[in-house]
Structure formats: structure tokens, C-alpha cells
Design a protein around this motif. Structure first.
Motif, short mmCIF file in Angstrom:
data_model
loop_
_atom_site.label_atom_id
_atom_site.label_comp_id
_atom_site.label_asym_id
_atom_site.label_seq_id
_atom_site.Cartn_x
_atom_site.Cartn_y
_atom_site.Cartn_z
N MET A 147 -11.65 3.96 -9.00
CA MET A 147 -11.20 5.22 -8.41
C MET A 147 -11.75 5.38 -7.00
O MET A 147 -11.04 5.82 -6.09
N MET A 148 -13.02 5.04 -6.81
CA MET A 148 -13.61 5.10 -5.47
C MET A 148 -12.98 4.03 -4.57
O MET A 148 -12.73 4.26 -3.39
N LYS B 291 -4.69 4.67 6.17
CA LYS B 291 -4.21 5.73 7.04
C LYS B 291 -4.98 5.76 8.36
O LYS B 291 -4.41 6.07 9.41
N ILE B 292 -6.27 5.42 8.32
CA ILE B 292 -7.05 5.35 9.56
C ILE B 292 -6.48 4.28 10.48
O ILE B 292 -6.27 4.50 11.68
N ALA B 293 -6.22 3.10 9.91
CA ALA B 293 -5.67 2.01 10.71
C ALA B 293 -4.27 2.34 11.22
O ALA B 293 -3.91 2.02 12.35
N LEU C 246 -9.42 2.40 0.00
CA LEU C 246 -8.32 1.62 0.58
C LEU C 246 -7.25 2.53 1.16
O LEU C 246 -6.68 2.25 2.23
N MET C 247 -6.95 3.62 0.46
CA MET C 247 -5.95 4.56 0.96
C MET C 247 -6.41 5.19 2.27
O MET C 247 -5.63 5.34 3.22
N GLY D 70 0.79 -1.22 0.00
CA GLY D 70 0.00 0.00 0.00
C GLY D 70 0.83 1.27 0.00
O GLY D 70 1.97 1.31 -0.48
N LEU D 71 0.25 2.34 0.56
CA LEU D 71 0.92 3.63 0.59
C LEU D 71 2.22 3.58 1.36
O LEU D 71 3.14 4.36 1.11
N ALA D 72 2.30 2.67 2.34
CA ALA D 72 3.51 2.57 3.15
C ALA D 72 4.73 2.19 2.32
O ALA D 72 5.87 2.43 2.75
N ALA D 73 4.51 1.63 1.14
CA ALA D 73 5.64 1.30 0.27
C ALA D 73 6.25 2.54 -0.35
O ALA D 73 7.40 2.51 -0.81
#
Length: 220
Positions: free
Chosen positions: A191-192, A202-204, A197-198, A113-116
Motif C-alpha cells: 500500500m505504501m 505525477k511528480i515526473a 509510485l503513483m 501506470g496511472l496514465a493508462a
């Protein structure tokens, strides 16, 4: 470093939202006009929303502007589909074999995910720069259609450029329209989906507090 990473993440989400602003504005047919009625029968204007342009992007728009927006919508939808699929595949534990760099770091040694891309355990900035460069080359020289300076295609988002076909010309017109509509809908959903997922990632990551838009004080 954390505020910088958060800013980058917010910037990525803002770009995705901007790209999907035209997502529900209907594809090409018809002559150039400034009337919205010319776009109400375009591909993508369908039930239950019909012609949906809440931001007024097509107010007094020409056919040229509409085709440019449709090109952007299709492109972002395709990117979002790849991103969503990438999330599913990597979180299922499937990664490319081998190493990502000359130092011997394997692909599966980095988070999903974004963490990458953003964070203490992200891939090196040089690797991110290579990704951006590669995408820029595709954008400028490969993934082009008639709305973006390439030779005229059959419709906005037609990236074949007289080279790749995959049997498209063997379909009748009704099948082509149906497949283009399917791609639009799948792209809009993706797109939604990738945005969701993003957000959840970030919430988690924040342990229940949402650092992205600040709407969920205690999301537990």
C-alpha cells in the motif's frame, strides 16, 4: 480535461489512503470487547510499532468492528500487491499479447501506470467502465468472507468459501499464523509502495512540480 483527470487521480489516492488507515491496526482472536487491550495481541501488532492505531479507529470498538477493519485492510493489501506487481511488470516491457479492443489497439500501445487510466492516452472510458464493473461483481459476489456476508471462514479475509483451498488446511496453526502475518506485512508495504509510485509518476509528469498535494514547489 486536465483538471478532471487530476481530480480523478487525487480521488484514487485518497481512496488508497483511506483504505490503509486501518493498515497498522492489528486479526481476529479473542472475545468481543470494547477494551483496546483485547487487540494488542492480534496478528499485525508487532515490533517495532506494536499496537499502532493513530486514528483511534479501535477506540471502544467491538470485535465485529475490528474484524470488519481487518477485512478491509487485508483486501486493500492484496489489491495493492497486485497493483505494485503490475507496475513492475508493465514498466519492464511485459504486456498482454494481442489487442485490447476491436479497433486493433494493442495492450502495449497504451502507457503504463496511472496514465493508462487517466489522461489523453488512457484506455477508452468504456474499457475503464468494464474494469469497474468486473471489480464490482467480484466485490459483491465473489471476494467475500464472514465479515462481509459470506459463510463463516477461519479468519477475516478468508475468501475460500468452501471452494478454493491451496493446501491451507494442511498447515499447522503456527504456520497459519506466520503466513497470515506475512501477508499483512506485505500488504502494508505494498500500500505504501503503490502510493509512492503513483506520487512519483505525477511528480515526473509535472516536470518537477507536484500537482497532487502541492508540497513540492520545485522537486528537482
Amino acid at each position: 480535461k486536465q483538471p478532471v483527470n487530476l481530480f480523478k487521480m487525487k480521488l484514487a489516492i485518497a481512496a488508497l489512503l483511506a483504505g490503509s488507515a486501518a493498515a497498522f491496526a492489528p486479526a481476529q482472536v479473542g472475545k468481543a470487547t470494547t477494551s483496546l487491550n483485547a487487540f494488542e495481541s492480534e496478528i499485525g501488532a508487532q515490533e517495532p510499532l506494536g499496537f499502532y492505531d493513530p486514528l483511534g479507529l479501535l477506540d471502544d470498538a467491538s470485535q465485529e468492528k475490528f474484524e470488519r477493519l481487518r477485512y478491509v485492510e487485508i483486501k486493500h493489501g492484496r489489491i495493492a500487491q497486485l497493483a505494485f506487481l503490475g507496475q513492475i511488470v508493465t514498466r519492464a516491457g511485459l504486456h498482454l499479447p494481442g489487442n485490447i479492443d476491436l479497433e486493433g489497439n494493442s495492450f502495449d500501445s497504451y502507457p503504463d501506470g496511472l496514465a493508462a487510466l487517466f489522461g489523453d492516452d488512457a484506455i477508452p472510458q468504456a474499457g475503464l467502465g468494464q474494469l469497474v464493473l468486473f471489480i464490482g461483481i467480484l466485490e459483491l459476489f465473489v471476494m467475500k468472507d464472514s465479515a462481509n456476508g459470506a459463510a463463516p471462514g477461519d479468519f477475516p479475509g478468508d475468501f475460500r468459501n468452501g471452494f478454493i483451498d491451496f493446501g491451507w488446511d494442511s498447515f499447522d496453526e503456527k504456520t497459519k499464523l506466520r503466513k497470515r502475518g506475512i501477508e499483512l506485512n506485505n500488504g502494508r508495504a505494498a500500500m505504501m509502495g503503490i502510493l509512492g509510485l503513483m506520487m512519483h509518476e505525477k511528480i515526473a509528469e509535472a516536470g518537477g512540480n507536484n500537482p497532487v498535494i502541492g508540497l513540492f514547489g520545485a522537486y528537482n
